[in-house]
Design a protein around this motif. Structure first.
Motif, PDB file in Angstrom:
ATOM      1  N   PHE A 158       0.958  -0.804   0.135  1.00  0.00           N
ATOM      2  CA  PHE A 158       0.178   0.187   0.109  1.00  0.00           C
ATOM      3  C   PHE A 158       1.272   1.211  -0.257  1.00  0.00           C
ATOM      4  N   ASP A 159       0.030   2.510  -0.493  1.00  0.00           N
ATOM      5  CA  ASP A 159       1.497   3.314  -0.385  1.00  0.00           C
ATOM      6  C   ASP A 159       1.499   4.363   0.569  1.00  0.00           C
ATOM      7  N   SER A 160       2.392   4.722   0.451  1.00  0.00           N
ATOM      8  CA  SER A 160       2.765   5.172   1.764  1.00  0.00           C
ATOM      9  C   SER A 160       2.098   6.271   2.194  1.00  0.00           C
ATOM     10  N   TYR A 161       1.637   7.697   1.440  1.00  0.00           N
ATOM     11  CA  TYR A 161       0.726   8.467   1.674  1.00  0.00           C
ATOM     12  C   TYR A 161      -0.207   8.950   0.699  1.00  0.00           C
ATOM     13  N   VAL A 166       5.522   9.451  -3.043  1.00  0.00           N
ATOM     14  CA  VAL A 166       5.868   8.508  -3.050  1.00  0.00           C
ATOM     15  C   VAL A 166       6.592   7.531  -2.415  1.00  0.00           C
ATOM     16  N   GLY A 167       5.696   5.657  -2.445  1.00  0.00           N
ATOM     17  CA  GLY A 167       6.831   4.736  -1.029  1.00  0.00           C
ATOM     18  C   GLY A 167       5.701   4.025  -1.035  1.00  0.00           C
ATOM     19  N   SER A 168       5.747   3.426  -0.353  1.00  0.00           N
ATOM     20  CA  SER A 168       5.256   1.700  -0.513  1.00  0.00           C
ATOM     21  C   SER A 168       5.564   2.015   1.468  1.00  0.00           C
ATOM     22  N   ILE A 169       4.440   1.259   1.701  1.00  0.00           N
ATOM     23  CA  ILE A 169       4.326   0.812   3.535  1.00  0.00           C
ATOM     24  C   ILE A 169       4.281  -0.437   3.832  1.00  0.00           C
ATOM     25  N   GLY A 170       3.792  -1.235   2.518  1.00  0.00           N
ATOM     26  CA  GLY A 170       3.860  -2.544   2.826  1.00  0.00           C
ATOM     27  C   GLY A 170       2.782  -3.317   2.861  1.00  0.00           C
ATOM     28  N   TRP A 171       2.771  -4.131   3.652  1.00  0.00           N
ATOM     29  CA  TRP A 171       1.234  -4.334   3.519  1.00  0.00           C
ATOM     30  C   TRP A 171       0.381  -3.476   5.612  1.00  0.00           C
ATOM     31  N   PHE A 172       0.805  -2.436   5.318  1.00  0.00           N
ATOM     32  CA  PHE A 172       0.580  -1.850   6.669  1.00  0.00           C
ATOM     33  C   PHE A 172      -0.412  -0.836   6.643  1.00  0.00           C
ATOM     34  N   ASN A 173      -0.601  -0.033   7.280  1.00  0.00           N
ATOM     35  CA  ASN A 173      -1.448   0.799   7.146  1.00  0.00           C
ATOM     36  C   ASN A 173      -0.777   2.339   7.610  1.00  0.00           C
ATOM     37  N   SER A 174      -0.035   2.196   8.705  1.00  0.00           N
ATOM     38  CA  SER A 174       0.179   3.910   9.703  1.00  0.00           C
ATOM     39  C   SER A 174       2.102   2.958   9.486  1.00  0.00           C
ATOM     40  N   THR A 175       2.030   4.523   8.820  1.00  0.00           N
ATOM     41  CA  THR A 175       3.824   5.018   8.114  1.00  0.00           C
ATOM     42  C   THR A 175       4.271   5.318   9.377  1.00  0.00           C
ATOM     43  N   ASN A 176       3.549   6.428   9.973  1.00  0.00           N
ATOM     44  CA  ASN A 176       4.216   7.149  11.383  1.00  0.00           C
ATOM     45  C   ASN A 176       4.763   5.606  12.814  1.00  0.00           C
ATOM     46  N   GLU A 177       3.356   4.605  12.660  1.00  0.00           N
ATOM     47  CA  GLU A 177       4.005   3.593  12.889  1.00  0.00           C
ATOM     48  C   GLU A 177       4.812   3.046  13.148  1.00  0.00           C
ATOM     49  N   ILE A 178       5.111   2.853  11.749  1.00  0.00           N
ATOM     50  CA  ILE A 178       5.568   1.917  11.688  1.00  0.00           C
ATOM     51  C   ILE A 178       7.260   2.438  11.842  1.00  0.00           C
ATOM     52  N   GLY A 179       7.377   3.924  11.162  1.00  0.00           N
ATOM     53  CA  GLY A 179       8.926   3.885  11.124  1.00  0.00           C
ATOM     54  C   GLY A 179       9.326   4.428  12.328  1.00  0.00           C
TER      55      GLY A 179
END
Length: 418
Positions: A158-161, A166-179
């Motif tokens: 899935f898109d990070s934003y 641009v960017g991908s957050i994989g199969w997760f939902n929150s860029t901030n939390e994964i970061g």
């Protein structure tokens, strides 16, 4: 032997294993939540229920099993927090509506998951005189990396934003939390591999770099760079004669990095952001609006809006918080949080809620010392909570902050180290 006594003995015997399983299953919980939201547009409340049950189990442990000298203090705090919850819910129902509670109560749980779980796991540590090995945290981090790497390679992430960047957050939902998770667990993982198997570090770093640069977020990249620089300085300080060994690898990595850097999502997002703000020189960046937009992602703007709403509220809201829905019942309704944890907690939970949130943390922080790497990881978490958010108020991230904080204490045994 009664069934209750038998159950209590089983809980006491297996509580550390339950906590370890909860940590290891954390990435799976986040994956299920994300897939249900992104693919089926369904809020996977069962994961929230599991986390609530985990928190209730820890509360049961405190009330029934824990019998150390701090029990009365912890129970007294729990009573105060319970009273605060009731007043908060009552004020939301009166000032907004009963319907607003379906949104406000889950956010109340998300915020105070940190405080309640911190005291619960602290009680287990004190009772059993045992702590969870950093190996469990490293396993959890590796799970996140695998669940990020696979969608990157298969281009199914899935898109990070939501737009523009641009960017991908994989199969997760929150860029901030994964970061946040990647940032605070990275120094622990590096230290763990250094002490157990140095040979895997180059491969690990290669995969880790690929992932953080693919996400496109500034936070994990900057914290990783700072962490590596700090580790290198610390190593060379203790081994000054080995500095020559790092010159050739450093020059190679620098040259390779300069070539690859412009091709990364991290670099592309910086360029997109600068173009959007029409910044062509450093002087163009030096305005409050541009600094807020580029460095803080407009968080200072949201902070000011929430501060104004807080100041306009009544005394009860000053003490117990304005809640997570601003301007309820108007055309200017706002569900956007500031995403700076300390300010979100203060304004949304009030002066009393803010104090109650910090009390367990400060109390335990004063007791624990910790190794250097744990101190650094904890500092990193607290620092990010100020600038990024979703660290102390997101259960998926705050559980790791709790373990890092509590692992600073001295205990007789180490769990799950084999």
């Amino acid at each position: 032997m009664s069934m209750v006594k038998c159950m209590n003995q089983w809980i006491q015997k297996n509580m550390i294993k339950i906590i370890s399983c909860f940590l290891i299953l954390g990435p799976i919980f986040d994956l299920i939540t994300s897939l249900s939201l992104n693919l089926f547009h369904v809020n996977m409340s069962i994961i929230m229920i599991i986390k609530v049950l985990f928190m209730l189990l820890l509360m049961y442990y405190i009330l029934v099993i824990y019998n150390q000298k701090n029990k009365k203090k912890i129970i007294f705090y729990g009573i105060l927090l319970g009273i605060y919850f009731l007043i908060y819910i009552f004020l939301i129902a009166i000032n907004k509506s009963v319907n607003a509670l379906s949104y406000e109560i889950p956010y109340l749980f998300r915020t105070y998951f940190f405080s309640i779980t911190l005291l619960g796991i602290y009680s287990v540590y004190q009772k059993e005189q045992i702590k969870i090995s950093n190996k469990i945290l490293v396993i959890s981090l590796l799970e996140y990396l695998v669940l990020l790497l696979l969608p990157f390679l298969t281009k199914t992430g899935f898109d990070s934003y939501a737009y523009s960047k641009v960017g991908s957050i994989g199969w997760f939902n929150s860029t901030n939390e994964i970061g946040g998770i990647l940032s605070i667990l990275f120094p622990l993982s590096l230290s763990y591999f250094w002490s157990t198997n140095k040979k895997v570090i180059p491969i690990y770093l290669l995969i880790y770099f690929y992932i953080i640069f693919s996400i496109g977020s500034k936070v994990p990249v900057l914290t990783t760079f700072f962490t590596l620089l700090l580790f290198l300085c610390f190593y060379l300080k203790n081994n000054p004669k080995k500095i020559k060994l790092f010159i050739l690898p450093f020059l190679f990595i620098l040259s390779f990095g300069i070539y690859l850097f412009p091709k990364t999502n991290f670099y592309k997002n910086i360029q997109i952001h600068l173009d959007f703000l029409e910044i062509h020189s450093v002087n163009d960046l030096m305005t409050i609006e541009n600094i807020d937009h580029f460095i803080f992602s407009s968080r200072l703007k949201f902070l000011n809006q929430t501060r104004i709403n807080y100041q306009k509220s009544n005394l009860a809201s000053h003490l117990f918080g304005i809640g997570y829905i601003e301007n309820y019942g108007t055309d200017e309704i706002n569900l956007k949080t500031i995403e700076m944890d300390y300010f979100d907690i203060f304004y949304r939970n009030g002066m009393i809620g803010f104090i109650l949130f910090l009390l367990p943390f400060i109390w335990i922080l004063c007791k624990n010392k910790g190794e250097e790497v744990e101190k650094y990881a904890l500092f990193l978490a607290l620092f990010l909570a100020f600038f990024q958010g979703h660290i102390l108020t997101a259960p998926s991230v705050s559980i790791y902050v709790i373990i890092i904080l509590l692992n600073g204490g001295k205990y007789e045994k180490l769990c799950c180290n084999n």
